[in-house]
Design a protein around this motif. Structure first.
Motif, PDB file in Angstrom:
ATOM      1  N   GLN A  40       0.846  -1.201   0.000  1.00 54.97           N
ATOM      2  CA  GLN A  40       0.000   0.000   0.000  1.00 54.97           C
ATOM      3  C   GLN A  40       0.881   1.251   0.000  1.00 54.97           C
ATOM      4  O   GLN A  40       0.565   2.244  -0.637  1.00 54.97           O
ATOM      5  N   ARG A  41       2.003   1.164   0.700  1.00 53.51           N
ATOM      6  CA  ARG A  41       2.898   2.323   0.754  1.00 53.51           C
ATOM      7  C   ARG A  41       3.886   2.351  -0.401  1.00 53.51           C
ATOM      8  O   ARG A  41       4.439   3.377  -0.732  1.00 53.51           O
ATOM      9  N   GLY A  42       4.123   1.179  -1.004  1.00 52.71           N
ATOM     10  CA  GLY A  42       5.239   1.036  -1.941  1.00 52.71           C
ATOM     11  C   GLY A  42       4.904   1.395  -3.380  1.00 52.71           C
ATOM     12  O   GLY A  42       3.773   1.695  -3.743  1.00 52.71           O
ATOM     13  N   VAL A  43       5.957   1.366  -4.197  1.00 50.83           N
ATOM     14  CA  VAL A  43       5.838   1.641  -5.626  1.00 50.83           C
ATOM     15  C   VAL A  43       6.377   0.431  -6.387  1.00 50.83           C
ATOM     16  O   VAL A  43       7.442  -0.094  -6.062  1.00 50.83           O
ATOM     17  N   ILE A  44       5.614   0.002  -7.391  1.00 47.70           N
ATOM     18  CA  ILE A  44       5.995  -1.178  -8.177  1.00 47.70           C
ATOM     19  C   ILE A  44       6.646  -0.717  -9.482  1.00 47.70           C
ATOM     20  O   ILE A  44       6.230   0.284 -10.076  1.00 47.70           O
ATOM     21  N   TYR A  45       7.629  -1.473  -9.930  1.00 45.53           N
ATOM     22  CA  TYR A  45       8.341  -1.149 -11.183  1.00 45.53           C
ATOM     23  C   TYR A  45       8.289  -2.388 -12.063  1.00 45.53           C
ATOM     24  O   TYR A  45       8.718  -3.467 -11.651  1.00 45.53           O
ATOM     25  N   GLN A  46       7.730  -2.247 -13.258  1.00 43.89           N
ATOM     26  CA  GLN A  46       7.634  -3.399 -14.159  1.00 43.89           C
ATOM     27  C   GLN A  46       8.891  -3.534 -15.001  1.00 43.89           C
ATOM     28  O   GLN A  46       9.297  -2.601 -15.697  1.00 43.89           O
ATOM     29  N   ILE A  47       9.474  -4.720 -14.955  1.00 43.34           N
ATOM     30  CA  ILE A  47      10.626  -5.035 -15.801  1.00 43.34           C
ATOM     31  C   ILE A  47      10.163  -5.941 -16.936  1.00 43.34           C
ATOM     32  O   ILE A  47       9.562  -6.997 -16.686  1.00 43.34           O
ATOM     33  N   TYR A  48      10.406  -5.540 -18.162  1.00 41.29           N
ATOM     34  CA  TYR A  48      10.198  -6.439 -19.305  1.00 41.29           C
ATOM     35  C   TYR A  48      11.561  -7.088 -19.538  1.00 41.29           C
ATOM     36  O   TYR A  48      12.488  -6.450 -20.056  1.00 41.29           O
ATOM     37  N   PRO A  49      11.727  -8.348 -19.108  1.00 44.49           N
ATOM     38  CA  PRO A  49      13.089  -8.873 -18.932  1.00 44.49           C
ATOM     39  C   PRO A  49      13.903  -8.958 -20.223  1.00 44.49           C
ATOM     40  O   PRO A  49      15.118  -8.832 -20.186  1.00 44.49           O
ATOM     41  N   ARG A  50      13.241  -9.145 -21.347  1.00 39.39           N
ATOM     42  CA  ARG A  50      14.006  -9.227 -22.597  1.00 39.39           C
ATOM     43  C   ARG A  50      14.751  -7.926 -22.877  1.00 39.39           C
ATOM     44  O   ARG A  50      15.706  -7.909 -23.651  1.00 39.39           O
ATOM     45  N   SER A  51      14.261  -6.827 -22.293  1.00 42.73           N
ATOM     46  CA  SER A  51      14.772  -5.514 -22.682  1.00 42.73           C
ATOM     47  C   SER A  51      15.428  -4.737 -21.545  1.00 42.73           C
ATOM     48  O   SER A  51      15.711  -3.554 -21.704  1.00 42.73           O
ATOM     49  N   PHE A  52      15.670  -5.391 -20.421  1.00 41.44           N
ATOM     50  CA  PHE A  52      16.188  -4.615 -19.291  1.00 41.44           C
ATOM     51  C   PHE A  52      17.719  -4.557 -19.314  1.00 41.44           C
ATOM     52  O   PHE A  52      18.297  -3.489 -19.416  1.00 41.44           O
ATOM     53  N   GLN A  53      18.370  -5.719 -19.247  1.00 43.12           N
ATOM     54  CA  GLN A  53      19.833  -5.749 -19.309  1.00 43.12           C
ATOM     55  C   GLN A  53      20.285  -7.130 -19.740  1.00 43.12           C
ATOM     56  O   GLN A  53      19.925  -8.130 -19.103  1.00 43.12           O
ATOM     57  N   ASP A  54      21.068  -7.166 -20.792  1.00 37.92           N
ATOM     58  CA  ASP A  54      21.641  -8.426 -21.273  1.00 37.92           C
ATOM     59  C   ASP A  54      23.002  -8.625 -20.615  1.00 37.92           C
ATOM     60  O   ASP A  54      23.824  -7.717 -20.606  1.00 37.92           O
ATOM     61  N   SER A  55      23.250  -9.820 -20.064  1.00 37.71           N
ATOM     62  CA  SER A  55      24.559 -10.058 -19.431  1.00 37.71           C
ATOM     63  C   SER A  55      25.458 -10.975 -20.256  1.00 37.71           C
ATOM     64  O   SER A  55      26.626 -11.127 -19.949  1.00 37.71           O
ATOM     65  N   ASN A  56      24.905 -11.634 -21.281  1.00 38.80           N
ATOM     66  CA  ASN A  56      25.734 -12.631 -21.989  1.00 38.80           C
ATOM     67  C   ASN A  56      25.871 -12.362 -23.484  1.00 38.80           C
ATOM     68  O   ASN A  56      26.306 -13.233 -24.240  1.00 38.80           O
ATOM     69  N   GLY A  57      25.489 -11.179 -23.913  1.00 44.20           N
ATOM     70  CA  GLY A  57      25.775 -10.789 -25.298  1.00 44.20           C
ATOM     71  C   GLY A  57      24.890 -11.426 -26.353  1.00 44.20           C
ATOM     72  O   GLY A  57      25.171 -11.315 -27.541  1.00 44.20           O
ATOM     73  N   ASP A  58      23.771 -12.056 -25.937  1.00 40.54           N
ATOM     74  CA  ASP A  58      22.906 -12.646 -26.974  1.00 40.54           C
ATOM     75  C   ASP A  58      21.832 -11.660 -27.453  1.00 40.54           C
ATOM     76  O   ASP A  58      20.958 -12.011 -28.248  1.00 40.54           O
ATOM     77  N   GLY A  59      21.874 -10.448 -26.935  1.00 40.36           N
ATOM     78  CA  GLY A  59      20.940  -9.425 -27.414  1.00 40.36           C
ATOM     79  C   GLY A  59      19.590  -9.442 -26.715  1.00 40.36           C
ATOM     80  O   GLY A  59      18.711  -8.632 -27.026  1.00 40.36           O
ATOM     81  N   VAL A  60      19.427 -10.376 -25.773  1.00 42.16           N
ATOM     82  CA  VAL A  60      18.171 -10.492 -25.021  1.00 42.16           C
ATOM     83  C   VAL A  60      18.501 -10.332 -23.539  1.00 42.16           C
ATOM     84  O   VAL A  60      19.457 -10.948 -23.046  1.00 42.16           O
ATOM     85  N   GLY A  61      17.739  -9.522 -22.845  1.00 45.15           N
ATOM     86  CA  GLY A  61      17.972  -9.311 -21.416  1.00 45.15           C
ATOM     87  C   GLY A  61      17.810 -10.605 -20.632  1.00 45.15           C
ATOM     88  O   GLY A  61      17.179 -11.553 -21.094  1.00 45.15           O
ATOM     89  N   ASP A  62      18.376 -10.641 -19.436  1.00 45.16           N
ATOM     90  CA  ASP A  62      18.322 -11.874 -18.644  1.00 45.16           C
ATOM     91  C   ASP A  62      18.384 -11.563 -17.144  1.00 45.16           C
ATOM     92  O   ASP A  62      18.515 -10.401 -16.742  1.00 45.16           O
ATOM     93  N   LEU A  63      18.275 -12.639 -16.341  1.00 49.83           N
ATOM     94  CA  LEU A  63      18.196 -12.451 -14.884  1.00 49.83           C
ATOM     95  C   LEU A  63      19.485 -11.880 -14.311  1.00 49.83           C
ATOM     96  O   LEU A  63      19.455 -11.027 -13.426  1.00 49.83           O
ATOM     97  N   ARG A  64      20.636 -12.369 -14.807  1.00 54.12           N
ATOM     98  CA  ARG A  64      21.885 -11.805 -14.291  1.00 54.12           C
ATOM     99  C   ARG A  64      21.977 -10.321 -14.609  1.00 54.12           C
ATOM    100  O   ARG A  64      22.529  -9.544 -13.829  1.00 54.12           O
ATOM    101  N   GLY A  65      21.447  -9.955 -15.754  1.00 54.15           N
ATOM    102  CA  GLY A  65      21.418  -8.536 -16.113  1.00 54.15           C
ATOM    103  C   GLY A  65      20.597  -7.749 -15.098  1.00 54.15           C
ATOM    104  O   GLY A  65      20.988  -6.660 -14.667  1.00 54.15           O
ATOM    105  N   ILE A  66      19.467  -8.318 -14.709  1.00 52.96           N
ATOM    106  CA  ILE A  66      18.630  -7.607 -13.715  1.00 52.96           C
ATOM    107  C   ILE A  66      19.406  -7.463 -12.408  1.00 52.96           C
ATOM    108  O   ILE A  66      19.434  -6.378 -11.804  1.00 52.96           O
ATOM    109  N   VAL A  67      20.071  -8.551 -11.988  1.00 56.52           N
ATOM    110  CA  VAL A  67      20.844  -8.479 -10.734  1.00 56.52           C
ATOM    111  C   VAL A  67      21.881  -7.358 -10.835  1.00 56.52           C
ATOM    112  O   VAL A  67      22.026  -6.549  -9.914  1.00 56.52           O
ATOM    113  N   ASP A  68      22.550  -7.280 -11.974  1.00 56.76           N
ATOM    114  CA  ASP A  68      23.579  -6.239 -12.150  1.00 56.76           C
ATOM    115  C   ASP A  68      23.004  -4.830 -12.026  1.00 56.76           C
ATOM    116  O   ASP A  68      23.744  -3.877 -11.769  1.00 56.76           O
TER     117      ASP A  68
END
Ligand code: GLC
Length: 561
Positions: A40-68
Motif C-alpha cells: 500500500q505504501r510502496g511503488v511497483i516497477y515493471q521489468i520487461y526482462p528481454r529488454s532490461f539488461q543483457d549479461s551474456n551478449g545474446d541481445g536479449v535481457g536476462d536475470l543476471r542482467g537484472i541483478v547487475d
C-alpha cells in the motif's frame, strides 16, 4: 536457516537496511487505526526482462542482467519489481506462452540465477513479483501434448475442446485477441480447442478442479522460493460461459479497432465464477502470511473491475487500474475518472494506478515528453499504489520498428494498423552508446534513435531530467504519509488544471497539474510553500492567493498550518 529462507525473511528481519528502516517509519496507523502493508505504501516497477539488461551478449535481457542493475533500482527508490514472464517458453508471445511453470527459460538464465536475484533484491529491501500466466499454456506444454493426443486422454479436459458448430465451422463466434477465430481445429482428434490469444496459447479449463490444483501448486512452488506475490495475466479471462454462447456484435465497432472487438466479450470473459478462482488464489498466498501480493491484469469497465477485490475483499489485493493508460488527456475527464474510481472502490479496497505497460504505447508517445512529466507527478501523488513501466523514468518513447524487424505476434498477424507492441518494448537505454549499454551483441529490438540524449547515465546527473524528477518524487513519497496513505480531496480547478490535496491529520500536500501547453492560474485553497515544480522554478517559495503554472507544469506544495 538456509540462504533462501533467509532471503525470503530478510525484508522483515534486516533492520540494518536503510530502506527497511524507512518502511518501518511508514507503518504508522491510518486515521482509522488500521495498519498498512508494504504494497500500500510502496511503488511497483515493471521489468520487461528481454529488454532490461543483457549479461551474456545474446541481445536479449536476462536475470543476471537484472541483478547487475538492482543498485540502480534501489537508488531510484522503488519498492518492488514485477518481472514479465521468465519461465520456459517457446516465445510465441515472448513468455506469455509457458511450457514449464516451474523452470526459468534458458534465455533468461537458471533457477539458481533466479534465487540469486531474489536474495539480492531482498538484500536491497525490494520485493519480487512474478508474472503468472494461468489462463493459457504454450501448445508445447506437456499437459497440452497429452490433451491433444487422444479424446480419452486423462488430461483432455485440462483444455477447452468443442465439436464443430452446426455449419461444420467453429463452435461459436469467439475471436482471438490477436486476430482471427479463437478456435483451432485439431485434425487428429476431430475437435476444436479454444485460444483467446494465439493458437500456440491454448486456454486452460479452469472449471476443472485438477487444473486449479495444479496451478495453485505452481504458486506454492514460487512462494516457497520466497517470491512476494504475482501479477496474474488476463485474470478476467479465466472462466468462460459454461454454454459457450455466441458473443453479441459490438454496435460501436469501427474499422480502426482491433478485429476481435467486432463482438462484445460478454460470454468469453468475466463470468461470475471467476471470483471463486481469484479468492482461491488469494487463499494460497495467505498460506504464506499476510504480506504476499496478488495483482490482477483486468481490462474492464469500472463497476466490473472493482468486483475483482472480491466479496469481503477476499479477491485480488490490486485489480490493476488502467484508467490513466486509456484516458483522454484532459483535466476534467481525468478528474471525473479519479472521483468515479474512488467512489467505486469497495470499503477497504486499496486503489492503484498504472501509467504504462508492455502492451500499450508509452506515456511519452501518448501525451508527449512535456506532459509525461506532468503524468509522472500524477502517478506518484494519486492515492494508491503506483506501477512504473521500465524506461518511462527516463522519458523513453515508442520506437518505430521497420517491418523486417517486427517481433510482436500481434503486429505480425494484424500488420500496419498500429497494434504492434514492439515500439514500447525496446531495450532500456543505460548510456548514450550505440547499444545503449544494454548488450554487447545485437539487440533483439532496435535501440531508440534518441539514445544519446535519453539514457540513465546522462539523466542521472542532470537536475532537469525525467530521471531526476522520478527520483525526487519517489523520495518525497517515501517521506510523506500524506502522499502514501493520506486522503484524496479534489481542489476546484478549471480548464487544463487538475488539482487535489493529499492529507493526513499532520500534513497537507497540494498537487496542481497543468495538462495543457498554456499557462494557467489556480486560486489556492490557502497559503503554501512549493516543494517541487517540474519547471524547476519557484521551489521553496511561499505563495498565497493565486498560483500561476507554466504550460505543461506540475507543482507539489505543502499547505501552511
Ligand atoms: C496479457 C499480457 C500480454 C499477452 C496476453 C496473452 O494481456 O500482458 O502481453 O500477450 O496477456 O498472454
Amino acid at each position: 536457516m538456509g540462504e533462501l529462507a533467509l532471503a525470503a525473511r530478510s525484508l522483515d528481519d534486516n533492520r540494518s537496511n536503510p530502506m527497511d528502516e524507512s518502511r518501518q517509519a511508514h507503518q504508522a496507523p491510518k486515521p482509522g487505526g488500521e495498519k498498512t502493508v508494504w504494497w500500500q505504501r510502496g511503488v511497483i516497477y515493471q521489468i520487461y526482462p528481454r529488454s532490461f539488461q543483457d549479461s551474456n551478449g545474446d541481445g536479449v535481457g536476462d536475470l543476471r542482467g537484472i541483478v547487475d542493475r538492482l543498485d540502480y533500482l534501489a537508488w531510484l527508490g522503488i519498492d518492488a519489481i514485477w518481472i514479465s514472464p521468465i519461465f520456459s517458453s517457446p516465445m510465441a508471445d515472448f513468455g506469455y506462452d509457458i511450457s514449464d511453470y516451474r523452470n526459468i527459460d534458458p534465455r533468461f538464465g537458471t533457477l539458481e540465477d533466479f534465487d540469486r536475484l531474489l536474495i539480492e533484491a531482498h538484500r536491497r529491501g525490494m520485493r519480487v513479483l512474478l508474472d503468472l500466466v494461468p489462463n493459457h499454456t504454450s501448445d508445447r506444454h506437456p499437459w497440452f501434448l497429452e490433451a491433444r493426443s487422444s479424446r480419452d486422454n486423462p488430461m483432455r479436459d485440462f483444455y477447452i475442446w468443442r465439436d464443430p458448430g452446426p455449419d461444420g465451422g467453429p463452435p461459436n463466434n469467439w475471436q482471438s485477441e490477436f486476430g482471427g477465430d479463437a478456435w483451432e481445429w485439431d485434425e487428429r482428434t476431430g475437435q476444436y480447442y479454444y485460444h483467446a490469444f494465439l493458437k500456440e496459447q491454448p486456454d486452460l479449463n479452469w472449471r476443472n478442479p485438477r487444473v486449479r490444483n495444479e496451478m495453485y501448486d505452481v504458486l506454492r512452488f514460487w512462494l516457497n522460493r520466497g517470491v512476494d506475490g504475482f501479477r496474474v495475466d488476463v485474470m478476467w479471462h479465466l472462466i468462460k460461459d459454461a454454454e459457450f454462447r455466441d458473443n453479441p456484435p459490438n454496435p460501436d465497432w469501427t474499422d480502426g479497432m482491433p478485429p476481435h472487438k467486432r463482438v462484445l466479450p460478454i460470454y468469453s470473459c468475466d463470468q461470475p465464477e471467476v471470483h471463486e478462482v481469484v479468492s482461491e488464489m488469494r487463499a494460497v498466498l495467505e498460506e504464506y502470511g499476510d504480506d504476499r501480493l496478488l495483482i490482477g491484469e483486468i481490462y474492464l469497465p469500472l463497476a466490473r473491475l472493482v468486483a475483482y477485490y472480491g466479496r469481503d475483499l477476499r479477491g485480488a489485493h490490486l485489480p490493476f487500474n488502467f484508467h490513466l493508460i486509456q484516458a483522454q488527456w484532459d483535466a476534467r475527464h481525468i478528474e471525473r475518472q479519479i472521483l468515479e474510481y474512488e467512489a467505486a472502490l469497495p470499503e477497504g479496497g486499496w486503489p492503484n494506478w498504472v501509467l504504462g505497460n508492455h502492451d500499450k504505447p508509452r506515456i511519452a508517445a501518448r501525451v508527449g515528453r512535456e506532459q509525461a512529466r506532468v503524468a509522472a507527478v500524477m502517478l506518484l501523488t494519486l492515492r494508491g499504489t503506483p506501477t512504473i513501466y521500465y524506461g518511462d523514468e527516463i522519458a523513453m518513447t515508442d520506437v518505430s520498428i521497420p517491418p523486417e524487424q517486427v517481433q510482436d505476434p500481434f503486429e505480425l498477424r494484424v500488420p500496419g494498423q498500429g497494434f504492434g507492441r514492439d515500439p514500447q518494448r525496446t531495450p532500456l537505454q543505460w548510456d548514450g552508446s550505440a547499444k545503449a549499454g544494454f548488450t554487447t551483441g545485437s539487440p533483439w529490438l532496435p535501440i531508440a534513435p534518441d539514445v544519446a540524449e535519453y539514457n540513465v547515465e546522462a539523466e542521472r546527473s542532470d537536475p532537469s531530467s525525467m530521471l531526476t524528477l522520478y527520483r525526487r518524487l519517489l523520495a518525497l513519497r517515501r517521506k510523506s504519509k500524506a502522499l502514501t496513505i493520506g486522503r484524496y480531496a479534489t481542489v476546484e480547478a478549471a480548464g487544463s488544471l487538475l488539482a487535489y490535496l493529499r492529507e493526513t491529520e499532520e500534513e497537507r500536500l497540494l498537487v496542481v497539474l497543468n495538462l495543457g501547453p498554456e499557462p494557467a492560474d489556480l486560486v489556492l485553497p490557502g497559503p503554501c510553500r512549493i516543494v517541487l515544480s517540474t519547471a524547476g522554478e519557484g521551489e521553496e517559495e511561499r505563495i498565497e492567493g493565486t498560483l500561476r503554472l507554466k504550460g505543461n507544469e506540475a507543482v507539489l506544495a505543502e499547505m501552511a498550518g
